[in-house]
Enzyme design. Structure first.
Site, short mmCIF file in Angstrom:
data_model
loop_
_atom_site.label_atom_id
_atom_site.label_comp_id
_atom_site.label_asym_id
_atom_site.label_seq_id
_atom_site.Cartn_x
_atom_site.Cartn_y
_atom_site.Cartn_z
N GLU A 1 -23.64 -15.69 9.34
CA GLU A 1 -23.23 -14.30 10.32
C GLU A 1 -22.97 -14.05 8.63
O GLU A 1 -23.14 -12.53 8.36
CB GLU A 1 -22.46 -14.47 11.06
CG GLU A 1 -23.15 -14.76 12.06
CD GLU A 1 -22.45 -15.33 13.49
OE1 GLU A 1 -21.87 -15.75 13.43
OE2 GLU A 1 -21.67 -14.27 14.68
N ASN B 1 -14.01 -9.87 7.71
CA ASN B 1 -13.80 -10.36 9.12
C ASN B 1 -12.82 -10.03 9.39
O ASN B 1 -12.23 -10.78 9.38
CB ASN B 1 -14.37 -11.78 10.21
CG ASN B 1 -14.48 -11.51 11.21
OD1 ASN B 1 -14.47 -10.64 11.98
ND2 ASN B 1 -15.44 -12.79 11.37
N LEU C 1 -25.35 -21.01 21.00
CA LEU C 1 -24.62 -21.43 21.20
C LEU C 1 -23.39 -22.31 21.23
O LEU C 1 -23.33 -23.11 20.03
CB LEU C 1 -25.78 -22.84 22.28
CG LEU C 1 -27.65 -22.82 22.20
CD1 LEU C 1 -27.62 -23.89 23.25
CD2 LEU C 1 -26.91 -21.54 24.16
N ARG D 1 -17.44 -6.69 9.18
CA ARG D 1 -18.08 -7.52 10.78
C ARG D 1 -17.85 -6.52 11.69
O ARG D 1 -16.16 -6.86 11.59
CB ARG D 1 -17.65 -9.52 10.77
CG ARG D 1 -18.67 -9.50 12.13
CD ARG D 1 -17.52 -10.37 12.56
NE ARG D 1 -18.23 -10.80 14.73
CZ ARG D 1 -17.28 -11.84 15.32
NH1 ARG D 1 -16.37 -11.81 14.89
NH2 ARG D 1 -18.13 -11.78 16.09
N LYS E 1 -10.61 -13.28 7.48
CA LYS E 1 -11.33 -13.77 6.97
C LYS E 1 -12.07 -13.01 5.98
O LYS E 1 -12.61 -11.75 6.21
CB LYS E 1 -12.08 -13.99 8.20
CG LYS E 1 -12.10 -15.70 8.85
CD LYS E 1 -12.85 -16.29 9.66
CE LYS E 1 -12.34 -16.20 10.55
NZ LYS E 1 -13.13 -16.39 11.73
N GLY F 1 -22.78 -23.14 17.22
CA GLY F 1 -21.96 -25.37 17.25
C GLY F 1 -22.56 -26.09 17.71
O GLY F 1 -22.67 -27.17 17.59
N ARG G 1 -15.42 -19.52 29.25
CA ARG G 1 -16.53 -18.13 30.05
C ARG G 1 -17.15 -18.75 31.26
O ARG G 1 -17.98 -19.92 30.81
CB ARG G 1 -16.74 -17.32 29.08
CG ARG G 1 -15.79 -17.26 28.28
CD ARG G 1 -16.81 -15.76 26.93
NE ARG G 1 -16.00 -16.91 26.04
CZ ARG G 1 -16.89 -15.73 24.61
NH1 ARG G 1 -18.16 -14.91 24.46
NH2 ARG G 1 -16.46 -15.94 23.25
N GLU H 1 -26.65 -26.33 17.15
CA GLU H 1 -26.78 -27.22 15.29
C GLU H 1 -26.54 -28.58 15.63
O GLU H 1 -27.14 -29.34 14.68
CB GLU H 1 -25.72 -25.64 14.41
CG GLU H 1 -26.46 -25.08 14.59
CD GLU H 1 -25.56 -24.28 12.83
OE1 GLU H 1 -25.33 -25.48 12.53
OE2 GLU H 1 -25.11 -22.94 13.55
N ASN H 2 -25.48 -29.11 16.67
CA ASN H 2 -25.13 -30.15 17.14
C ASN H 2 -25.50 -30.96 17.69
O ASN H 2 -25.25 -32.48 17.48
CB ASN H 2 -23.81 -29.84 16.31
CG ASN H 2 -23.49 -29.27 14.84
OD1 ASN H 2 -23.87 -30.04 13.71
ND2 ASN H 2 -22.61 -28.54 15.42
N ARG I 1 -18.02 -32.08 22.38
CA ARG I 1 -18.08 -32.79 22.30
C ARG I 1 -17.80 -33.95 23.42
O ARG I 1 -17.56 -35.18 23.90
CB ARG I 1 -17.53 -32.93 20.72
CG ARG I 1 -18.31 -32.42 19.73
CD ARG I 1 -17.56 -32.51 18.38
NE ARG I 1 -17.02 -31.32 18.85
CZ ARG I 1 -16.84 -30.76 17.75
NH1 ARG I 1 -16.88 -31.13 16.84
NH2 ARG I 1 -15.60 -29.42 17.58
N HIS J 1 -23.22 -11.35 19.47
CA HIS J 1 -24.30 -12.27 18.36
C HIS J 1 -25.17 -11.49 17.38
O HIS J 1 -25.95 -12.11 17.58
CB HIS J 1 -24.08 -13.77 19.13
CG HIS J 1 -22.54 -14.31 19.46
ND1 HIS J 1 -23.05 -14.58 20.71
CD2 HIS J 1 -21.71 -14.76 18.97
CE1 HIS J 1 -21.82 -15.08 20.83
NE2 HIS J 1 -21.33 -15.09 19.76
P1 AMP Z 1 -19.46 -22.12 17.34
O1 AMP Z 1 -18.92 -21.27 18.33
O2 AMP Z 1 -20.64 -21.73 16.78
O3 AMP Z 1 -17.89 -22.59 16.10
O4 AMP Z 1 -19.16 -23.37 18.35
C1 AMP Z 1 -17.59 -24.15 18.50
C2 AMP Z 1 -18.80 -25.51 19.27
O5 AMP Z 1 -19.20 -26.29 19.38
C3 AMP Z 1 -17.78 -27.16 19.68
O6 AMP Z 1 -16.26 -26.07 20.65
C4 AMP Z 1 -18.51 -27.68 20.27
O7 AMP Z 1 -18.26 -27.00 21.68
C5 AMP Z 1 -19.36 -27.57 19.74
N1 AMP Z 1 -20.16 -28.69 18.97
C6 AMP Z 1 -19.66 -28.80 18.23
N2 AMP Z 1 -20.03 -29.96 16.80
C7 AMP Z 1 -20.79 -30.78 18.40
C8 AMP Z 1 -20.94 -31.83 18.23
N3 AMP Z 1 -21.75 -32.63 17.37
N4 AMP Z 1 -21.67 -32.25 19.65
C9 AMP Z 1 -21.73 -31.07 20.80
N5 AMP Z 1 -21.04 -30.21 20.72
C10 AMP Z 1 -20.71 -29.40 19.53
#
Ligand code: AMP
Length: 399
Positions: A384, A7, A209, A91, A14, A331, A241, A334-335, A285, A180
Site C-alpha cells: 500500500e 500513515n 485477507l 494514507r 508511520k 497476511g 471482527r 500471502e502466507n 497461525r 483496503h
Molecule cells: P495483516 O493484517 O495483513 O498483517 O495480516 C496479519 C495476519 O496474517 C495474522 O494475524 C495472521 O492471522 C496471518 N498470518 C500471517 N502469517 C501467516 C501464516 N504463515 N499462516 C497463517 N496465517 C498467517
C-alpha cells in the site's frame, strides 16, 4: 525524486521515504505513543540497524519534527537537505463519497477530510493532524491524500445501498464504502502485469485477507462490489471482527448483555471473529495449529473463514458475469497455503484448479493454479505504501 509516505493515527505516525528512481525504500520508521507516556521513535535506514529514541512527544508536530531530524541525521539519515523531498503522500482511511481518487491537499480538501470524520472517527482525526504537522514543518511541500475508499467509488448504487429508509443515505450518507481500496487497486494492477493482459479485460476477485479482511469484485479494472461496508466490520470472519451477520443480532445481544452502542461495537470489533469462535487466538497461525491438534472450535473458525471467502467469490462471479482470476494478498492471503487451498477446492466446479505444489509459496508473487485451470489463482504481496508513493507522484508530477 523522493516521496515521503505517511500513515498517521491518533497516537502513531508511520513513515517510509521512497526513492522513486527505482521505487525503493530509503528509510522508514514509526513514532509511537504520541501524547502518551513512553513515547518513542524507531527509525531505520535501509540496510542498517534500527535505532530508537524514547522521549516525550506531546503532539504530531513534535513527532514530525523528529521524523525529519531522523531523515537528516548524519549517521542514520538518508537526506542532506529536506528540499530533497518532492512531495508527501498520506494514507486516508475514509474519503466517504467525496473522493473518487487521490487529490492534492488544499484548504477545501482539509474541510472534506473533516466532513468524513463521522465515517472514520478513529482514523481521520489522526490523518488530519499528520497533514497539519508536515504543513507546519514544510509549508511549501505538496501533500497528496490517498483514500482507502477511493477505489470502491466505482460501485453501482444498487451494490452500495443498504435497505434502510432513503433519508439515512441522503442525510447521513449511510451506505457501503469498503476499505483496503489502495491494496485491492495495487494487486489488481500487478496481477494484470504478471499475466501480461490488460486490466480492462479481466474479471478478478481480489482477496485482501489479514487481521481485517475484504474481498472485491474488480471488473475490467473497476471495483463493482466489495465486502466491507459502512465500516470495516462487514464481510468475512476476521481476526477479532464478526464479519456479516443478521443485523438483528445487535439488539438481541444488547438486550442480554445491556451493552451500550459503543460497548456493542467494541464487542463485535475486538472480541469476535477467529478469536471469539476458537477461543484460542485472533492470529490464524495459532488457530491453524490448534485445529491440527484437534481443537474443534478452532477448526470451526477455519471452516467459517474458508466458507465465507468462497461464498463471496461465488457471489462476485455472478456480479461480474464470469471470473478470470482470483488474487490472494495480505497476511493470510500471502502466507496461508491452507486457506488458499481450502477456498479454491470449494470452487473447483467453476473451473478453479489449485496446484498444491505451487501453492506452497509464502509472501512471494506466484501463480498457484494449474496450467489448465480455467480461472487463474495468484498470490500477490500487497504494498500500500508504494501505491501511495506512486499516486503522489502521479498527482503532483503527472505520469
Ligand atoms: P495483516 O493484517 O495483513 O498483517 O495480516 C496479519 C495476519 O496474517 C495474522 O494475524 C495472521 O492471522 C496471518 N498470518 C500471517 N502469517 C501467516 C501464516 N504463515 N499462516 C497463517 N496465517 C498467517
Amino acid at each position: 525524486m523522493k516521496i515521503l509516505v505517511i500513515n498517521c493515527g491518533s497516537s502513531s505516525l508511520k513513515y517510509q521515504l521512497f526513492d522513486m528512481e527505482n521505487e525503493s525504500v530509503s528509510a522508514k520508521g514509526l513514532v509511537d505513543r504520541i501524547g502518551i507516556d513512553g513515547s518513542n521513535i524507531t527509525h531505520r535506514k535501509t540496510g542498517a540497524e534500527p535505532f530508537t529514541i524514547t522521549t516525550p512527544i506531546k503532539d504530531h508536530k513534535v513527532a514530525m519534527k523528529l521524523v525529519l531530524e531522523a531523515l537528516l541525521d548524519k549517521e542514520h539519515g538518508v537526506l542532506k537537505s529536506l528540499d530533497e523531498i518532492s512531495a508527501a503522500g498520506h494514507r486516508i482511511v475514509s474519503g466517504g463519497d467525496l473522493y473518487k481518487e487521490s487529490v492534492l491537499v488544499d484548504d477545501k480538501v482539509m474541510d472534506g477530510l473533516r466532513q468524513c470524520i463521522p465515517l472514520a472517527p478513529l482514523h481521520n482525526p489522526g490523518h488530519i493532524m499528520g497533514i497539519e504537522a508536515i504543513q507546519h514543518a514544510l509549508p511549501k511541500l505538496p501533500n497528496v491524500t490517498v483514500f482507502d475508499t477511493a477505489f470502491h467509488q466505482t460501485m453501482p448504487d444498487y451494490a452500495y445501498m443498504y435497505g434502510l429508509p432513503w433519508e439515512f443515505y441522503e442525510t447521513h450518507r449511510v451506505r457501503r464504502y469498503g476499505a483496503h481500496g489502495t491494496s485491492h487497486h495495487f494487486v489488481a494492477l500487478r496481477t494484470a502485469e504478471i499475466l501480461g493482459k490488460p486490466l480492462s479485460e479481466l474479471k478478478m476477485v481480489t482477496c485482501h485477507l489479514g487481521n481485517g479482511s475484504s474481498i472485491s469484485a474488480v471488473k475490467n479494472g473497476k471495483c463493482i462490489d466489495t465486502s466491507m461496508g459502512l465500516t470495516p466490520l462487514a464481510g468475512v470472519l476476521m481476526g477479532t471482527r464478526t464479519g456479516d451477520m443478521d443485523p438483528a443480532c445487535v439488539p438481541f445481544v444488547q438486550n442480554i448483555t445491556k451493552y451500550s452502542a459503543d460497548e456493542m461495537n467494541n464487542f463485535m470489533n475486538k472480541k469476535s471473529g477467529l478469536l471469539g469462535i476458537s477461543g484460542v487466538s485472533s492470529d490464524l497461525r495459532d488457530v491453524e495449529e490448534a485445529a491440527h491438534k484437534g481443537n474443534e472450535r478452532a477448526q470451526l473458525a477455519i471452516n467459517m473463514l474458508e466458507y465465507g471467502i468462497s461464498k463471496y467469490i461465488g457471489a462476485y462471479t455472478v456480479a461480474m458475469g464470469g471470473l478470470d482470476v482470483i488474487v490472494f494478498t495480505a497476511g493470510i492471503g500471502e502466507n496461508s497455503a491452507e486457506t488458499r487451498e481450502g477456498v479454491c477446492k470449494k470452487l473447483e466446479f467453476m473451473g478453479v484448479k489449485i496446484d498444491s505444489e505451487k501453492n506452497r509459496v509464502r509472501g512471494k508473487e506466484a501463480i498457484v493454479s494449474t496450467d489448465d485451470s480455467k480461472v487463474k489463482v495468484l498470490v500477490v504481496p500487497t504494498n500500500e505504501e508504494l501505491m501511495i508513493a506512486r499516486e503522489t507522484k502521479r498527482i503532483v508530477f503527472g505520469n
